[in-house]
Design a protein around this motif. Structure first.
Motif, PDB file in Angstrom:
ATOM      1  N   PHE A  87      23.669  79.317  16.394  1.00  0.00           N
ATOM      2  CA  PHE A  87      25.028  79.276  15.835  1.00  0.00           C
ATOM      3  C   PHE A  87      25.015  79.226  14.311  1.00  0.00           C
ATOM      4  N   ARG A  88      24.057  78.540  13.735  1.00  0.00           N
ATOM      5  CA  ARG A  88      23.984  78.433  12.275  1.00  0.00           C
ATOM      6  C   ARG A  88      23.816  79.808  11.633  1.00  0.00           C
ATOM      7  N   GLY A  90      24.890  82.571  13.015  1.00  0.00           N
ATOM      8  CA  GLY A  90      25.957  83.458  13.473  1.00  0.00           C
ATOM      9  C   GLY A  90      25.508  84.451  14.515  1.00  0.00           C
ATOM     10  N   GLN A  92      25.354  83.905  17.871  1.00  0.00           N
ATOM     11  CA  GLN A  92      25.698  83.484  19.222  1.00  0.00           C
ATOM     12  C   GLN A  92      26.115  84.624  20.151  1.00  0.00           C
ATOM     13  N   ASP A  93      26.903  85.562  19.645  1.00  0.00           N
ATOM     14  CA  ASP A  93      27.358  86.659  20.504  1.00  0.00           C
ATOM     15  C   ASP A  93      26.197  87.592  20.847  1.00  0.00           C
ATOM     16  N   CYS A  96      23.759  85.818  23.241  1.00  0.00           N
ATOM     17  CA  CYS A  96      24.271  85.733  24.606  1.00  0.00           C
ATOM     18  C   CYS A  96      24.019  87.047  25.351  1.00  0.00           C
ATOM     19  N   LEU A 110      30.971  85.804  22.638  1.00  0.00           N
ATOM     20  CA  LEU A 110      30.955  84.603  21.805  1.00  0.00           C
ATOM     21  C   LEU A 110      31.214  84.950  20.342  1.00  0.00           C
ATOM     22  N   GLU A 114      33.178  79.046  17.553  1.00  0.00           N
ATOM     23  CA  GLU A 114      32.556  77.945  16.818  1.00  0.00           C
ATOM     24  C   GLU A 114      31.716  77.092  17.771  1.00  0.00           C
ATOM     25  N   LEU A 115      30.694  76.449  17.220  1.00  0.00           N
ATOM     26  CA  LEU A 115      29.780  75.650  18.032  1.00  0.00           C
ATOM     27  C   LEU A 115      30.517  74.561  18.809  1.00  0.00           C
ATOM     28  N   TYR A 118      32.283  76.004  21.758  1.00  0.00           N
ATOM     29  CA  TYR A 118      31.319  76.412  22.774  1.00  0.00           C
ATOM     30  C   TYR A 118      30.855  75.204  23.582  1.00  0.00           C
TER      31      TYR A 118
END
Length: 225
Positions: A87-88, A90, A92-93, A96, A110, A114-115, A118
């Motif tokens: 997440f830091r 960016g 995440q998407d 996933c 995603l 935001e973390l 989530y």
């Protein structure tokens, strides 16, 4: 320039495994991971054919069943720090999608999530436990496979390099950040969603080797030229 061009060519070929096997026959290695566990540098050091491909975060070693003469590695570790890292940056998407590729499951989006949101949703969209369970399954280990706990990599790097027949020394850089420094809502969310998996990782040995019959290991001795 020639080395850069060759690197680019290899990268393209790694993304098309069938073509790569035709043009570059012979033994190879692939290092995969759950993400956010510092595996990229090691992957490039040993010449992993999975680096920056759709199979870099393979949900199962079965993704490599069509390969011949290959050794596989899988790096896992503290899920709290792993998810924070994803997440830091960016990722995440994208992550996933990568973690669900070839699994038959459609990844959720995603993008822009935001973390904290989530974590509050309470669903592990990355499939971390599924992935580790698959890589631990002897029935799915068609090739010699080593599982490596990131937090203990530095103490076991010689055994890892030996497995991949890599004679070049590797300097392991340890993580300096920690999930414990996060705000309370983040810490609580991580523990709530990934607490059981965190304990599973803690209970794992530093190194696990599957399908390690000596004659098999010798038959896939890797070439790192």
């Amino acid at each position: 320039m020639d080395s850069l061009n060759m690197s680019g060519i290899k990268s393209v070929l790694n993304k098309t495994p069938t073509l790569r096997r035709l043009l570059i026959p012979g033994p190879s290695v692939a290092l995969c991971s759950m993400g956010g566990v510092g595996s990229t540098a090691l992957a490039r050091h040993i010449g992993s054919i999975a680096d920056k491909t759709i199979r870099e975060h393979a949900y199962s070693p079965s993704v490599y069943h069509n390969e011949n003469q290959i050794k596989l590695g899988y790096v896992f570790g503290n899920p709290y720090n792993s998810v924070l890292s994803v997440f830091r940056r960016g990722y995440q998407d994208m992550h996933c999608k990568a973690m669900n590729a070839n699994s038959g499951d459609k990844p959720v989006s995603l993008k822009g999530v935001e973390l904290i949101d989530y974590l509050n949703a309470g669903v592990d969209q990355f499939g971390l436990d599924r992935q580790l369970s698959n890589w631990l399954n002897p029935g799915l280990a068609k090739h010699p496979t080593i599982l490596i706990k990131y937090e203990e990599l530095a103490d076991n790097i010689d055994e890892v390099l030996d497995f991949f027949d890599c004679e070049k020394p590797f300097d392991v850089k340890t993580r300096t950040s920690s999930w414990k420094s996060q705000p309370a809502p983040i810490v609580n969310g991580l523990e709530s969603l990934y607490g059981d998996f965190y304990q599973k990782v803690q209970d794992m040995p530093a190194i696990t080797i599957l399908n390690a019959k000596e004659e098999v290991l010798q038959s896939v001795k890797s070439n790192h030229e």
